[in-house]
Design an enzyme around this catalytic site. Structure first.
Site, PDB file in Angstrom:
ATOM      1  N   MET A 158     -12.453   3.215  -0.659  1.00 23.78           N
ATOM      2  CA  MET A 158     -13.107   3.460   0.622  1.00 23.78           C
ATOM      3  C   MET A 158     -13.852   4.784   0.504  1.00 23.78           C
ATOM      4  O   MET A 158     -13.492   5.795   1.101  1.00 23.78           O
ATOM      5  CB  MET A 158     -12.064   3.489   1.747  1.00 23.78           C
ATOM      6  CG  MET A 158     -11.510   2.117   2.067  1.00 23.78           C
ATOM      7  SD  MET A 158     -10.151   2.149   3.264  1.00 23.78           S
ATOM      8  CE  MET A 158      -8.762   2.339   2.140  1.00 23.78           C
ATOM      9  N   HIS A 210      -1.133  -1.483  -4.193  1.00 19.28           N
ATOM     10  CA  HIS A 210      -2.412  -1.249  -3.535  1.00 19.28           C
ATOM     11  C   HIS A 210      -2.631   0.250  -3.368  1.00 19.28           C
ATOM     12  O   HIS A 210      -1.792   0.957  -2.790  1.00 19.28           O
ATOM     13  CB  HIS A 210      -2.439  -1.940  -2.170  1.00 19.28           C
ATOM     14  CG  HIS A 210      -3.799  -2.026  -1.562  1.00 19.28           C
ATOM     15  ND1 HIS A 210      -4.703  -2.995  -1.906  1.00 19.28           N
ATOM     16  CD2 HIS A 210      -4.410  -1.252  -0.623  1.00 19.28           C
ATOM     17  CE1 HIS A 210      -5.808  -2.836  -1.211  1.00 19.28           C
ATOM     18  NE2 HIS A 210      -5.661  -1.771  -0.433  1.00 19.28           N
ATOM     19  N   ASP A 258      -5.083   2.972  -1.857  1.00 21.58           N
ATOM     20  CA  ASP A 258      -6.171   3.227  -0.910  1.00 21.58           C
ATOM     21  C   ASP A 258      -6.789   4.600  -1.183  1.00 21.58           C
ATOM     22  O   ASP A 258      -6.188   5.628  -0.888  1.00 21.58           O
ATOM     23  CB  ASP A 258      -5.638   3.194   0.522  1.00 21.58           C
ATOM     24  CG  ASP A 258      -5.308   1.778   0.973  1.00 21.58           C
ATOM     25  OD1 ASP A 258      -6.189   0.912   0.865  1.00 21.58           O
ATOM     26  OD2 ASP A 258      -4.182   1.553   1.435  1.00 21.58           O
ATOM     27  N   MET A 264      -9.584   7.221  -0.286  1.00 23.14           N
ATOM     28  CA  MET A 264     -10.479   7.595   0.812  1.00 23.14           C
ATOM     29  C   MET A 264     -11.073   8.973   0.551  1.00 23.14           C
ATOM     30  O   MET A 264     -10.369   9.869   0.081  1.00 23.14           O
ATOM     31  CB  MET A 264      -9.718   7.606   2.139  1.00 23.14           C
ATOM     32  CG  MET A 264      -8.983   6.332   2.461  1.00 23.14           C
ATOM     33  SD  MET A 264      -8.155   6.430   4.069  1.00 23.14           S
ATOM     34  CE  MET A 264      -7.089   4.987   3.992  1.00 23.14           C
ATOM     35  N   HIS A 324      -8.489   0.185  -4.107  1.00 20.50           N
ATOM     36  CA  HIS A 324      -9.401  -0.082  -2.994  1.00 20.50           C
ATOM     37  C   HIS A 324     -10.183   1.191  -2.695  1.00 20.50           C
ATOM     38  O   HIS A 324      -9.634   2.155  -2.154  1.00 20.50           O
ATOM     39  CB  HIS A 324      -8.571  -0.539  -1.790  1.00 20.50           C
ATOM     40  CG  HIS A 324      -9.358  -0.780  -0.549  1.00 20.50           C
ATOM     41  ND1 HIS A 324      -8.767  -0.909   0.697  1.00 20.50           N
ATOM     42  CD2 HIS A 324     -10.693  -0.918  -0.336  1.00 20.50           C
ATOM     43  CE1 HIS A 324      -9.698  -1.111   1.602  1.00 20.50           C
ATOM     44  NE2 HIS A 324     -10.873  -1.107   1.010  1.00 20.50           N
ATOM     45  N   MET A 334     -11.011  -6.779   5.676  1.00 23.55           N
ATOM     46  CA  MET A 334     -10.331  -5.745   6.453  1.00 23.55           C
ATOM     47  C   MET A 334     -10.029  -6.306   7.836  1.00 23.55           C
ATOM     48  O   MET A 334     -10.924  -6.762   8.549  1.00 23.55           O
ATOM     49  CB  MET A 334     -11.200  -4.499   6.574  1.00 23.55           C
ATOM     50  CG  MET A 334     -11.433  -3.753   5.261  1.00 23.55           C
ATOM     51  SD  MET A 334      -9.895  -3.199   4.480  1.00 23.55           S
ATOM     52  CE  MET A 334      -9.216  -2.125   5.767  1.00 23.55           C
ATOM     53  N   SER A 394       0.840  -1.198   0.000  1.00 23.83           N
ATOM     54  CA  SER A 394       0.000   0.000   0.000  1.00 23.83           C
ATOM     55  C   SER A 394       0.869   1.239   0.000  1.00 23.83           C
ATOM     56  O   SER A 394       1.597   1.495   0.962  1.00 23.83           O
ATOM     57  CB  SER A 394      -0.920   0.015   1.221  1.00 23.83           C
ATOM     58  OG  SER A 394      -1.569   1.271   1.325  1.00 23.83           O
ATOM     59  N   ASP A 440      -6.102  -6.949   4.637  1.00 30.41           N
ATOM     60  CA  ASP A 440      -5.537  -5.605   4.710  1.00 30.41           C
ATOM     61  C   ASP A 440      -5.632  -5.084   6.128  1.00 30.41           C
ATOM     62  O   ASP A 440      -6.730  -4.915   6.659  1.00 30.41           O
ATOM     63  CB  ASP A 440      -6.308  -4.688   3.754  1.00 30.41           C
ATOM     64  CG  ASP A 440      -5.758  -3.269   3.701  1.00 30.41           C
ATOM     65  OD1 ASP A 440      -4.791  -2.963   4.419  1.00 30.41           O
ATOM     66  OD2 ASP A 440      -6.302  -2.464   2.927  1.00 30.41           O
TER      67      ASP A 440
END
Length: 215
Positions: A67, A32, A34, A36, A65, A136, A7, A174
C-alpha cells in the site's frame, strides 16, 4: 478449503517470532505483510528490513501487500527481502502491466489490489498476467474496520469473470473478516482470506488460525 493469510499488522510486535510460530502451528497458508508508506495510505508500518529479518523464522509463503505510492520503485527490495507474492494497488501505479511484469520477472507471483470504490473493469486487461486479485473490503490504511457489505457483488462478479474466462487466479479478500462473517464471505467465491484482529485478538492464536482454515 479456504486459504488463510493472517496479517501480522495485528500481531504483538514485541513477540513477533512467537506470533509467527503460533500461525505456523495453526496451519496458516500465508503470512500477510501490510506495507504502508504514509502517502498512499494515512499510516506507516514496515518495509524490507523487517521482512528480511523475519524471513528466517518460517517457510510459510510471504504475501506482501504494498500500500505504497509508485510501488515499482521498490519491487527488487521486497524480492530480496524474501517475498513470495507481491500485490500492488491498481490505483497506485501509472504503468500497472509493466509493474506486474517486473514482479514476475523475478519468479514471484503477482497480485493486484482494488480499493472498495475501484471498479473491476480497471484490471480487465491485466487479468491474463496475474496470479491473484485482492479485493479490499475496507478502505486501506487501518486495521479493525467493518466489512463493506456492497463488496459481495464485486467478489461474485469477479468470480464469474474468472470462471467464464477460465483463468487461474486466486481471489483474496482483506478487511473486516471475523469468525461470524467469514463463512458467508467465503461462499461469495473467495479463495484466500486475510485476517488480522480476528486471529490475533484470540487468547489462542494457533487454535483461532485453525478455526478459520476449517470453515
Amino acid at each position: 478449503m479456504v486459504q488463510v493469510s493472517p496479517s501480522i499488522l495485528s500481531a504483538d510486535f514485541g513477540s513477533l517470532k512467537d506470533e509467527i510460530l503460533k500461525l505456523e502451528r495453526g496451519g496458516a497458508d500465508f503470512i500477510h505483510l501490510d506495507v504502508m508508506d504514509g502517502i498512499y495510505v494515512p499510516n506507516i508500518t514496515f518495509g524490507p528490513p523487517v521482512i528480511k529479518k523475519i524471513r528466517g523464522i518460517t517457510d510459510i509463503p510471504f504475501d506482501v501487500h504494498l500500500m505504497v505510492d509508485k510501488p515499482e520503485r521498490y519491487i527488487k527490495n521486497f524480492v530480496d527481502a524474501g517475498a513470495d507474492i507481491i500485490t500492488v494497488h491498481e490505483e497506485s501505479t501509472t504503468h500497472l502491466h509493466r509493474t506486474i511484469e517486473e514482479i514476475k520477472s523475478y519468479g514471484l507471483k503477482a497480485g493486484v489490489a482494488l480499493n472498495p470504490s475501484t471498479p473491476l473493469n480497471n484490471i480487465d486487461y491485466v487479468l491474463d498476467y496475474i496470479d491473484m486479485v485482492l479485493i479490499m473490503t475496507v478502505n486501506p490504511g487501518f486495521g479493525g474496520q467493518k466489512f463493506i457489505g456492497s463488496m459481495e457483488r464485486k467478489i461474485r462478479s469477479l468470480r464469474k469473470t474468472i470462471e467464464d474466462r477460465e483463468l487461474d487466479i486466486l481471489i483474496e479478500v482483506d478487511g473486516g473478516i471475523k469468525l461470524d462473517n467469514a463463512k458467508d464471505i467465503i461462499d461469495y467465491g473467495v479463495d484466500v482470506i486475510v485476517v488480522g484482529s480476528g486471529i490475533f485478538e484470540a487468547e489462542d492464536v494457533s487454535k483461532r488460525t485453525k478455526m478459520f482454515r476449517e470453515l
